[in-house]
Design a protein around this motif. Structure first.
Motif, mmCIF file in Angstrom:
data_model
loop_
_atom_site.group_PDB
_atom_site.id
_atom_site.type_symbol
_atom_site.label_atom_id
_atom_site.label_comp_id
_atom_site.label_asym_id
_atom_site.label_seq_id
_atom_site.Cartn_x
_atom_site.Cartn_y
_atom_site.Cartn_z
ATOM 1 N N SER A 145 0.872 -1.048 -0.048
ATOM 2 C CA SER A 145 0.028 -0.073 0.065
ATOM 3 C C SER A 145 0.864 1.262 -0.076
ATOM 4 O O SER A 145 2.165 1.163 0.272
ATOM 5 N N LEU A 146 0.236 2.587 -0.472
ATOM 6 C CA LEU A 146 0.983 3.607 -0.187
ATOM 7 C C LEU A 146 1.248 4.156 0.867
ATOM 8 O O LEU A 146 2.141 4.820 1.255
ATOM 9 N N ASN A 147 0.560 3.697 1.834
ATOM 10 C CA ASN A 147 0.557 4.147 3.321
ATOM 11 C C ASN A 147 1.758 3.499 3.917
ATOM 12 O O ASN A 147 2.538 3.979 4.711
ATOM 13 N N PHE A 148 2.322 2.141 3.451
ATOM 14 C CA PHE A 148 3.236 1.503 4.083
ATOM 15 C C PHE A 148 4.576 2.151 3.451
ATOM 16 O O PHE A 148 5.308 2.340 4.167
ATOM 17 N N VAL A 149 4.738 2.562 2.075
ATOM 18 C CA VAL A 149 5.654 3.331 1.571
ATOM 19 C C VAL A 149 6.031 4.515 2.095
ATOM 20 O O VAL A 149 6.822 4.999 2.445
ATOM 21 N N SER A 150 4.766 5.358 2.223
ATOM 22 C CA SER A 150 4.613 6.844 2.839
ATOM 23 C C SER A 150 5.315 6.981 4.246
ATOM 24 O O SER A 150 6.319 7.608 4.628
ATOM 25 N N PHE A 151 4.875 5.700 5.078
ATOM 26 C CA PHE A 151 5.199 5.756 6.593
ATOM 27 C C PHE A 151 6.706 5.309 6.425
ATOM 28 O O PHE A 151 7.670 6.176 7.263
ATOM 29 N N ILE A 152 7.446 4.658 5.749
ATOM 30 C CA ILE A 152 8.821 4.089 5.620
ATOM 31 C C ILE A 152 9.760 5.206 5.099
ATOM 32 O O ILE A 152 10.652 5.559 5.836
ATOM 33 N N LYS A 153 9.148 5.932 4.076
ATOM 34 C CA LYS A 153 9.892 7.229 3.595
ATOM 35 C C LYS A 153 10.085 8.168 4.712
ATOM 36 O O LYS A 153 11.241 8.796 4.949
ATOM 37 N N LYS A 154 8.976 8.415 5.583
ATOM 38 C CA LYS A 154 9.113 9.419 6.530
ATOM 39 C C LYS A 154 10.128 9.052 7.701
ATOM 40 O O LYS A 154 10.918 9.843 8.248
ATOM 41 N N GLU A 155 10.153 7.628 7.819
ATOM 42 C CA GLU A 155 10.593 7.263 8.923
ATOM 43 C C GLU A 155 12.204 6.369 8.725
ATOM 44 O O GLU A 155 12.927 5.867 9.573
ATOM 45 N N GLY A 165 13.568 -4.248 4.700
ATOM 46 C CA GLY A 165 13.936 -5.124 3.642
ATOM 47 C C GLY A 165 12.957 -5.259 2.267
ATOM 48 O O GLY A 165 13.430 -4.833 1.115
ATOM 49 N N VAL A 166 11.710 -5.410 2.538
ATOM 50 C CA VAL A 166 10.770 -5.318 1.509
ATOM 51 C C VAL A 166 10.651 -4.142 0.998
ATOM 52 O O VAL A 166 10.327 -4.069 -0.169
ATOM 53 N N TYR A 167 10.622 -3.121 1.729
ATOM 54 C CA TYR A 167 10.370 -1.754 1.331
ATOM 55 C C TYR A 167 11.711 -1.521 0.046
ATOM 56 O O TYR A 167 11.374 -0.944 -0.792
ATOM 57 N N LEU A 168 13.074 -1.722 0.774
ATOM 58 C CA LEU A 168 14.043 -1.548 -0.166
ATOM 59 C C LEU A 168 13.914 -2.254 -1.581
ATOM 60 O O LEU A 168 14.121 -1.706 -2.541
ATOM 61 N N TRP A 169 13.486 -3.500 -1.414
ATOM 62 C CA TRP A 169 13.467 -4.465 -2.720
ATOM 63 C C TRP A 169 12.474 -3.656 -3.756
ATOM 64 O O TRP A 169 12.794 -3.643 -4.846
ATOM 65 N N ASP A 170 11.464 -3.646 -3.016
ATOM 66 C CA ASP A 170 10.064 -3.360 -3.829
ATOM 67 C C ASP A 170 10.225 -1.859 -4.290
ATOM 68 O O ASP A 170 9.848 -1.439 -5.664
ATOM 69 N N SER A 171 11.259 -1.094 -3.710
ATOM 70 C CA SER A 171 11.381 0.416 -4.130
ATOM 71 C C SER A 171 12.321 0.613 -5.124
ATOM 72 O O SER A 171 12.647 1.682 -5.757
#
Length: 279
Positions: free
Chosen positions: A211-221, A249-255
């Motif tokens: 979700s965009l919420n997942f990505v948005s949260f990690i970007k800020k943090e 790790g999922v965020y880094l890979w998917d992004s």
């Protein structure tokens, strides 16, 4: 061309020998007039004028450093009856000083005096905020790591803002000045890093990883997450490192941040082996 018309601003304490032609502008501390205007803006002209000789002494003791003057003057605003005591503390220099990343010890003095005037609960909260190694942090995260309610957290943040020890950032977030963070980090209990990691794990577990919420949260943090991963690894909280990596790790890979993923995964693999050793 458009690039030729672009202006770049580089700020640095120490500038290495540049390979291109630069126009250097050296910035110094405030002048007497600027220091006085700052004090008057915070306290009002009448109070400063009545005690002008004492404020002149204060500016000199703080070497006309804007941040140091702001911290001390805001403390005077909250404790005007302690003006003589604060001036005396600065002049006597009977404050334990430690090596500090700044041009001199004056900011350390200003922060020490301001810190000592805080209530014990506010001191504890203030110290806890230095766990965030990123640019800023959310009120929700501050509440979680300090074991305070949101209402209590709002009040503490308001008090620290008034004293110039905390600043508003973007999107309803807050930040410590880097030099203020250095001052309080020395007092931090390292077990709080695990608490911050657990907060991120719990928060991320409620979000859909696609979700965009997942990505948005990690970007800020993201800077805070990287910092807490490193600290938890240093303090041997390997199981916490692995749990948080499941999300980051999922965020880094998917992004598409594959180089960062591979670089950090070396440490994660070590943590996995060490967890098995401890078991």
């Amino acid at each position: 061309t458009e690039l030729e018309q672009t202006t770049f601003l580089i700020t640095s304490i120490h500038l290495l020998e540049p390979t291109i032609e630069l126009e250097q502008i050296n910035l110094k501390g405030f002048s007497y007039k600027e220091s006085n205007l700052l004090a008057q803006a915070i306290l009002g002209s009448p109070f400063v004028e009545i005690h002008q000789s004492k404020f002149n002494e204060l500016y000199t003791d703080l070497n006309y450093l804007p941040l140091a003057i702001s911290v001390i003057v805001k403390q005077i605003k909250n404790h005007p009856a302690q003006l003589d005591h604060i001036i005396s503390e600065l002049s006597s220099q009977n404050i334990p000083l430690h090596e500090f990343t700044y041009e001199n010890k004056n900011l350390q003095q200003a922060l020490t005096i301001s810190f000592n005037l805080l209530s014990s609960n506010l001191k504890e909260f203030f110290i806890a905020l230095s766990v965030f190694s990123g640019t800023d942090f959310s009120m929700d995260a501050a509440s979680a790591i300090s074991n305070r309610t949101i209402d209590e957290t709002k009040e503490y943040i308001y008090q620290l803002e008034k004293l110039g020890l905390l600043e508003k950032s973007m999107y309803g977030r807050y930040r410590l000045h880097p030099l203020v963070r250095i001052f309080v980090t020395n007092r931090l209990d390292t077990t709080i890093y695990e608490k911050l990691a657990e907060y991120y794990i719990k928060r991320l577990s409620t979000l859909d990883r696609f979700s965009l919420n997942f990505v948005s949260f990690i970007k800020k943090e993201t800077d805070n997450i990287i910092g807490v991963l490193e600290k938890c690894y240093e303090t041997r909280k390997y199981d916490v490192v692995l749990k948080l990596w499941e999300y980051y790790g999922v965020y880094l890979w998917d992004s598409g941040y594959w180089s960062t993923f591979y670089s950090m995964s070396k440490t994660i693999v070590k943590a996995a082996y060490l967890v098995q050793d401890f078991e």
